[in-house]
Design a protein around this motif. Sequence first.
Motif, PDB file in Angstrom:
ATOM      1  N   VAL A 141       9.913   3.916  -4.018  1.00  0.00           N
ATOM      2  CA  VAL A 141       9.120   2.857  -4.670  1.00  0.00           C
ATOM      3  C   VAL A 141       9.962   1.575  -4.776  1.00  0.00           C
ATOM      4  CG1 VAL A 141       8.195   2.119  -6.916  1.00  0.00           C
ATOM      5  CG2 VAL A 141       7.481   4.297  -5.932  1.00  0.00           C
ATOM      6  N   PHE A 142      11.215   1.710  -5.241  1.00  0.00           N
ATOM      7  CA  PHE A 142      12.117   0.549  -5.308  1.00  0.00           C
ATOM      8  C   PHE A 142      12.320  -0.064  -3.918  1.00  0.00           C
ATOM      9  CE2 PHE A 142      14.331   2.312  -9.328  1.00  0.00           C
ATOM     10  CZ  PHE A 142      13.564   1.504 -10.142  1.00  0.00           C
ATOM     11  N   SER A 143      12.477   0.813  -2.931  1.00  0.00           N
ATOM     12  CA  SER A 143      12.742   0.370  -1.571  1.00  0.00           C
ATOM     13  C   SER A 143      11.580  -0.448  -1.011  1.00  0.00           C
ATOM     14  CB  SER A 143      12.994   1.588  -0.678  1.00  0.00           C
ATOM     15  OG  SER A 143      13.168   1.172   0.641  1.00  0.00           O
ATOM     16  N   THR A 144      10.350   0.073  -1.194  1.00  0.00           N
ATOM     17  CA  THR A 144       9.178  -0.643  -0.663  1.00  0.00           C
ATOM     18  C   THR A 144       8.978  -1.964  -1.411  1.00  0.00           C
ATOM     19  OG1 THR A 144       7.848   0.805  -2.062  1.00  0.00           O
ATOM     20  CG2 THR A 144       7.899   1.316   0.268  1.00  0.00           C
ATOM     21  N   LEU A 145       9.228  -1.959  -2.720  1.00  0.00           N
ATOM     22  CA  LEU A 145       9.117  -3.201  -3.495  1.00  0.00           C
ATOM     23  C   LEU A 145      10.122  -4.242  -2.998  1.00  0.00           C
ATOM     24  CD1 LEU A 145       8.611  -2.331  -7.283  1.00  0.00           C
ATOM     25  CD2 LEU A 145       7.089  -3.626  -5.804  1.00  0.00           C
TER      26      LEU A 145
ATOM     27  N   LEU B 103       0.840  -1.213   0.000  1.00  0.00           N
ATOM     28  CA  LEU B 103       0.000   0.000   0.000  1.00  0.00           C
ATOM     29  C   LEU B 103       0.870   1.255   0.000  1.00  0.00           C
ATOM     30  CD1 LEU B 103      -2.863  -1.021   2.463  1.00  0.00           C
ATOM     31  CD2 LEU B 103      -3.186  -0.341   0.090  1.00  0.00           C
ATOM     32  N   SER B 104       1.968   1.230   0.787  1.00  0.00           N
ATOM     33  CA  SER B 104       2.845   2.415   0.810  1.00  0.00           C
ATOM     34  C   SER B 104       3.577   2.550  -0.523  1.00  0.00           C
ATOM     35  CB  SER B 104       3.816   2.377   1.995  1.00  0.00           C
ATOM     36  OG  SER B 104       4.554   1.196   1.986  1.00  0.00           O
ATOM     37  N   PHE B 105       3.922   1.402  -1.158  1.00  0.00           N
ATOM     38  CA  PHE B 105       4.492   1.446  -2.518  1.00  0.00           C
ATOM     39  C   PHE B 105       3.498   2.117  -3.472  1.00  0.00           C
ATOM     40  CE2 PHE B 105       3.381  -0.926  -6.409  1.00  0.00           C
ATOM     41  CZ  PHE B 105       4.358  -0.450  -7.262  1.00  0.00           C
TER      42      PHE B 105
END
Length: 493
Positions: free
Chosen positions: A316-320, A136-138
Amino acid sequence: MGEESLKKRKGEHKGREDRQSIQNHEPQTMNLQKQVGLVSGICMIVGTIIGSGIFVSPKSVLANVEAVGPCLTVWAACGVLATLGALCFAELGTMITKSGGEYPYLMEAFGPIPAFLFSWTSLLVTKPSSFAIICLSFAEYASAPFYPGCDPPQVVIKCLAAAAIVVITIVNSLSVKLGSYLQNFLTAAKMIIVTIIIVSGIVLLAKGKTENFKDSFKDSKISVSSISLAFYNGLWAYDGWNQLNYITEELKNPYRNLPLSIIIGIPLVTVCYVLINISYFTVMTSTELLQSQAVAVTFGDRVLYPASWIVPLFVVFSTLGSANGTCFTAGRLVYVAGREGHMLKVLSYISVKHLTPAPAIIFYGAIAIIYIIPGDIDTLINYFSFAVWIFYGLTVLGLIVMRFTRKELRRPIRIPIIIPVIVTLVAILLVLAPIISAPELAYLYCILFILSGLIVYVLFVHFKFNWPQKISKPITMHLQMLLEVVPEEEVTQ
């Protein structure tokens, strides 16, 4: 006819050779394969711990202590505690080399009931809901650039989050190597943004931006409850320090790589977290940081403009990366629970083609999607994160107990007994602190949910009511054919 069958046999033999080459010419059995090395292990730890937390919500720690000095102290102390906890898990992981994290350790130390309650709580609540929250945060960060000046519609966020869960689930079902390669790439990407923020902070400090660090302990709010709640929020950002213990069976040379990954990975994360927080305070006062919706984006707007778009992209990369690491490891917990007969048997089956616990990963992804539907589950995770520490404490207590009850077990790593004692005491404090300082019915509901697992255990595991297995037999058969999965082979030494 004879030539055709000879060609066919040759083709089959070549196919087997190709598959065996993955395992250095060892004969391949229908088990999870050892494909995760030291670098992948460190990336799994760093990649799963550093998720959205440090970029989005360092303010939760600051809100509890209200000053820069205690805030930075708490972040460092959380890292020390996570390292001590992980060292306890390193002894457990090399002593009992089974995948599934806390599950096999609780089984060995206290028997099947605490192990079942752990898997019951983790499978249905803590793991899938944290997977859902990360996705969801992504989705919020990924959709934000397309809706400048306003919040993205909830339906867009939920659809994106569901899509992320589906993609990550498919990747991890298809290949262990693909999942760990994706993890390595996303970890490298998040380390780039971590480096950008840290280097920017160091440059600003060198230029004399130190006014927010003067009298850093002034006006701080320090009490047992505020420190405990600050720790609680900080440790949530460190959650994932035990991820490698979920995939012990897939680690190459676990006796060496498990402790090394922990000793390198977690202190690295601790240093990053403290330096990132220092960087934030070079451009924001305590009040500004508390008012910021997403701290990293505010930092990017003030320091990196006009290239501030870099920050949401890399977040985005980090959350993924965090979501991928969570899926990779939690799928193994479902698999082990199925293998022990605590979940439907089909969940312990392994893909014939890909040698991954595909049914377990797909089941985990499906439950995570259900959690996305109600949307705001941040409150839910806060209440259930204290359940996580009940089981962390119980597992480390199990380490102390097994020092006396299971002396015959081989211990390639043996840590001083004081370390598990400290971790157990801190876990007790973390579980009791929120109940004492801010008692809420939700904590009672959480405990009742954990205990409700006892009813399920007594009916289906102890008395072996097998009608769920009978009902699921035709479903299992169809799933076996659809997913091409089979039961795990017994390993003969």
